[in-house]
Design a protein around this motif. Structure first.
Motif, short mmCIF file in Angstrom:
data_model
loop_
_atom_site.label_atom_id
_atom_site.label_comp_id
_atom_site.label_asym_id
_atom_site.label_seq_id
_atom_site.Cartn_x
_atom_site.Cartn_y
_atom_site.Cartn_z
N ARG A 204 -3.05 -1.23 17.83
CA ARG A 204 -2.98 -0.02 17.08
C ARG A 204 -1.88 0.41 17.32
O ARG A 204 -2.10 1.78 17.94
N SER A 205 -1.53 0.00 15.85
CA SER A 205 -0.03 0.81 15.66
C SER A 205 0.08 2.11 15.18
O SER A 205 1.31 2.90 14.40
N LYS A 206 -1.14 2.69 13.90
CA LYS A 206 -0.69 4.16 14.08
C LYS A 206 -2.27 4.71 14.20
O LYS A 206 -3.26 3.54 14.01
N PRO A 207 -2.39 5.95 13.64
CA PRO A 207 -3.55 6.93 13.56
C PRO A 207 -4.62 6.18 12.83
O PRO A 207 -5.20 6.10 13.66
N GLU A 208 -4.56 5.97 11.55
CA GLU A 208 -5.62 4.91 10.78
C GLU A 208 -6.31 3.28 11.85
O GLU A 208 -7.27 3.78 11.44
N LEU A 209 -5.39 3.12 12.94
CA LEU A 209 -6.28 2.68 12.94
C LEU A 209 -6.36 2.34 14.80
O LEU A 209 -6.80 1.32 15.44
N TYR B 217 4.91 8.60 0.62
CA TYR B 217 5.86 9.46 -0.17
C TYR B 217 6.18 11.63 0.21
O TYR B 217 7.04 12.46 -0.73
N LYS B 218 5.79 11.72 1.35
CA LYS B 218 6.14 12.89 2.33
C LYS B 218 7.46 12.68 2.48
O LYS B 218 7.84 13.60 2.41
N GLY B 219 7.78 11.19 2.70
CA GLY B 219 8.92 11.92 2.86
C GLY B 219 10.25 12.08 1.80
O GLY B 219 11.21 12.07 1.83
N LYS B 220 9.76 11.59 0.74
CA LYS B 220 10.27 11.77 -0.28
C LYS B 220 10.07 13.13 -1.42
O LYS B 220 11.15 13.54 -2.25
N ASN B 221 9.17 14.33 -0.53
CA ASN B 221 8.81 14.99 -1.00
C ASN B 221 8.89 15.60 -2.51
O ASN B 221 8.38 15.96 -3.18
N GLN B 222 7.25 14.63 -2.49
CA GLN B 222 6.33 15.00 -3.73
C GLN B 222 5.11 14.52 -3.21
O GLN B 222 4.66 13.48 -2.47
N LEU B 223 4.99 14.28 -4.58
CA LEU B 223 3.19 13.66 -4.90
C LEU B 223 3.22 12.20 -4.47
O LEU B 223 3.86 11.72 -5.38
N PRO B 224 2.22 11.68 -3.46
CA PRO B 224 0.99 12.40 -2.91
C PRO B 224 1.96 12.50 -1.40
O PRO B 224 2.12 11.93 -0.82
N SER B 225 2.01 13.91 -1.52
CA SER B 225 1.75 13.81 0.60
C SER B 225 0.36 14.42 1.37
O SER B 225 0.25 14.36 2.68
N THR B 226 -0.79 13.82 1.10
CA THR B 226 -1.82 14.50 0.98
C THR B 226 -2.37 13.48 0.93
O THR B 226 -3.25 12.69 -0.19
N ARG B 227 -4.51 13.44 1.46
CA ARG B 227 -5.29 12.92 0.97
C ARG B 227 -5.90 12.99 -0.25
O ARG B 227 -5.88 12.10 -1.19
N PHE C 274 -5.11 -0.48 -5.20
CA PHE C 274 -5.48 0.77 -4.47
C PHE C 274 -5.03 0.87 -3.51
O PHE C 274 -5.28 0.37 -2.27
N ALA C 275 -4.32 2.13 -2.77
CA ALA C 275 -4.44 2.45 -1.22
C ALA C 275 -5.12 3.61 -1.23
O ALA C 275 -4.77 4.85 -1.84
N LEU C 276 -5.72 4.20 -0.22
CA LEU C 276 -5.85 5.46 0.46
C LEU C 276 -5.27 5.52 1.80
O LEU C 276 -4.73 4.70 2.50
N GLY C 277 -5.37 6.94 2.26
CA GLY C 277 -4.59 6.92 4.02
C GLY C 277 -3.84 7.10 4.45
O GLY C 277 -2.64 7.37 3.03
N GLU C 278 -3.22 6.73 4.88
CA GLU C 278 -1.92 6.72 5.88
C GLU C 278 -0.44 6.70 4.93
O GLU C 278 0.32 6.77 4.54
N ASN C 279 -0.30 5.52 4.45
CA ASN C 279 0.33 4.72 3.93
C ASN C 279 1.20 5.22 2.59
O ASN C 279 2.38 5.94 2.72
N PRO C 280 0.39 5.41 1.56
CA PRO C 280 0.83 6.78 0.54
C PRO C 280 1.35 8.11 1.19
O PRO C 280 2.15 8.22 0.34
N LYS C 281 0.73 8.35 1.67
CA LYS C 281 1.11 9.45 2.24
C LYS C 281 3.02 9.57 2.89
O LYS C 281 3.45 10.91 3.07
N ARG C 282 3.10 9.04 3.63
CA ARG C 282 4.18 8.38 4.40
C ARG C 282 4.88 8.24 4.04
O ARG C 282 5.83 9.03 4.26
N SER D 181 0.49 -0.98 0.01
CA SER D 181 -0.08 0.11 0.28
C SER D 181 0.56 1.23 0.12
O SER D 181 0.51 2.19 0.52
N ALA D 182 2.32 0.85 -0.52
CA ALA D 182 2.62 2.48 -0.20
C ALA D 182 2.13 3.46 -1.69
O ALA D 182 2.62 4.82 -1.53
#
Length: 384
Positions: free
Chosen positions: A276-281, A159-169, A149-157, A118-119
């Motif tokens: 519940r290891s991350k906020p969305e859980l 690609y935000k670290g790579k400073n590229q889209l997507p960094s938001t939902r 397809f993946a929604l939520g935290e994982n793609p944000k986490r 889900s990256a």
């Protein structure tokens, strides 16, 4: 080969208290109550009242592409170099010789649906396969079992670290929409060129080609989504592009179960046995699959292996029963329901004439924590 005097959970109607199964050439030839078997053939295996179920099915996992104990060299789950990779195929990364397959068989899991991670907002093509074999091509149930397809935290986490889209939902949904629109236009041009040879074919695009079966509703979209707002985003995108789709994880599904039921969308719940290891859980509960099933949602339970080990699939269903899920429905959630959801029910998921002879025999409760099948048949061959 005959199995006789078993307590059969056929997953088609009520259990058969004293039943038989006939297997031939890898398939179930007949099944029913012992009263219908006028002649007991020589060599029939007397189960003496043991419990019989179809082989278990894990509807969402990463077995074979996230290899056990190997580390980065065995990790082929996420191509986190491009957020949009529908053209990747799980079948090209599966190693069926890793030991987790034999551990799955030992626990009664005979079929799996193994997926990209889900990256990426769009991860690639999913594979449905048996768990017995050494060459993946010979183990295939459905080579194109859907697009991840993946929604939520994982793609944000990622690609935000790579400073590229997507960094938001917003960015994740935009990437999905953009690629689906591109694929729609690509398909339109292909179809016009086929109808009128004077019109040019579009320049070949492998990403768009991979999405054509999805747009034609020949395969399903599997949406990774935990929070209720992400579930609604999956519904929104599904409606916009008229997709045949599934909610995977669906962690907060119990909060909006009536809405999901009204939409007629199936849900694959799990993993249930994690922290519940991350906020969305944060709102995760083992009661989720039971609430969804009671609301009328076609519900399956998964391990998300290797998030939790695949042998914990029946245990997960047992915990769901402990949190209010109907027992027979919990069995359905790891047999016929995942088969229906993932379009492999013509072959597996129930004890019916014509189906693959994937059969489990238990002493005692199949969902008990300490129980494992004493006999496992895959394609009519006893593998345990």
């Amino acid at each position: 080969m005959f199995l006789i005097h078993g307590y059969l959970h056929t997953m088609k109607g009520a259990p058969v208290a004293d039943g038989f199964i006939e297997m031939q050439d890898g398939h179930i030839v007949s099944v029913g109550p012992m009263s219908e078997l006028t002649d007991v053939p020589a060599g029939a295996v007397d189960l003496k009242g043991a419990t019989v179920t179809p082989g278990f099915i894990d509807a969402h996992c990463h077995i074979g592409i996230e290899e056990d104990s190997i580390g980065p060299m065995g990790s082929d789950c996420n191509e986190a170099t491009d957020p949009c990779t529908p053209h990747l195929r799980v079948i090209d990364a599966v190693n069926p010789r890793e030991r987790c397959y034999s551990e799955a068989v030992d626990a009664g899991i005979t079929s799996v649906v193994t997926c990209p991670g889900s990256a990426n907002p769009i991860g690639g093509t999913i594979l449905a396969m048996k768990t017995v074999g050494t060459r993946v091509d010979d183990m295939v149930l459905l080579e194109n079992a859907g697009i991840k397809f993946a929604l939520g935290e994982n793609p944000k986490r990622v690609y935000k670290g790579k400073n590229q889209l997507p960094s938001t939902r917003m960015g994740t949904a935009a990437i999905i929409r953009e690629q689906l629109i591109k694929a729609q236009k690509y398909l339109e041009k292909k179809e016009k060129a086929q109808e009128d040879p004077s019109k040019p074919e579009p320049e070949f695009n492998m990403k768009c080609e991979a999405l054509i079966p999805l747009l034609k509703r020949q395969v399903k979209a599997h949406f990774h989504c935990h929070r209720a707002d992400d579930i609604y985003t999956a519904i929104r995108i599904g409606r916009e592009f008229h997709l045949d789709y599934i909610l995977v994880h669906c962690t907060e599904g119990y909060l909006i179960a009536e809405d999901i039921a009204k939409e007629g969308i199936p849900a694959i719940c799990g993993p249930l046995l994690t922290a519940r290891s991350k906020p969305e859980l944060s709102n995760a509960t083992k009661a989720n699959p039971g609430v969804l099933a009671k609301a009328g949602v076609l519900t399956a339970i998964c391990t998300d292996h290797d998030v939790i080990p695949m042998p914990l699939l029946p245990t997960s269903a047992g915990f769901a029963v402990g949190e209010g899920m109907d027992y027979e429905e919990a069995l359905r959630a790891i047999t016929i329901n995942p088969a229906k959801i993932c379009k492999i029910d013509s072959r597996v998921g129930s004890l019916e004439k014509g189906k693959d002879a994937d059969i489990l025999v238990f002493d005692g409760d199949p969902l008990a924590v300490a129980n494992k099948p004493k006999m496992v048949f895959v394609d009519g061959k006893q593998v345990k």
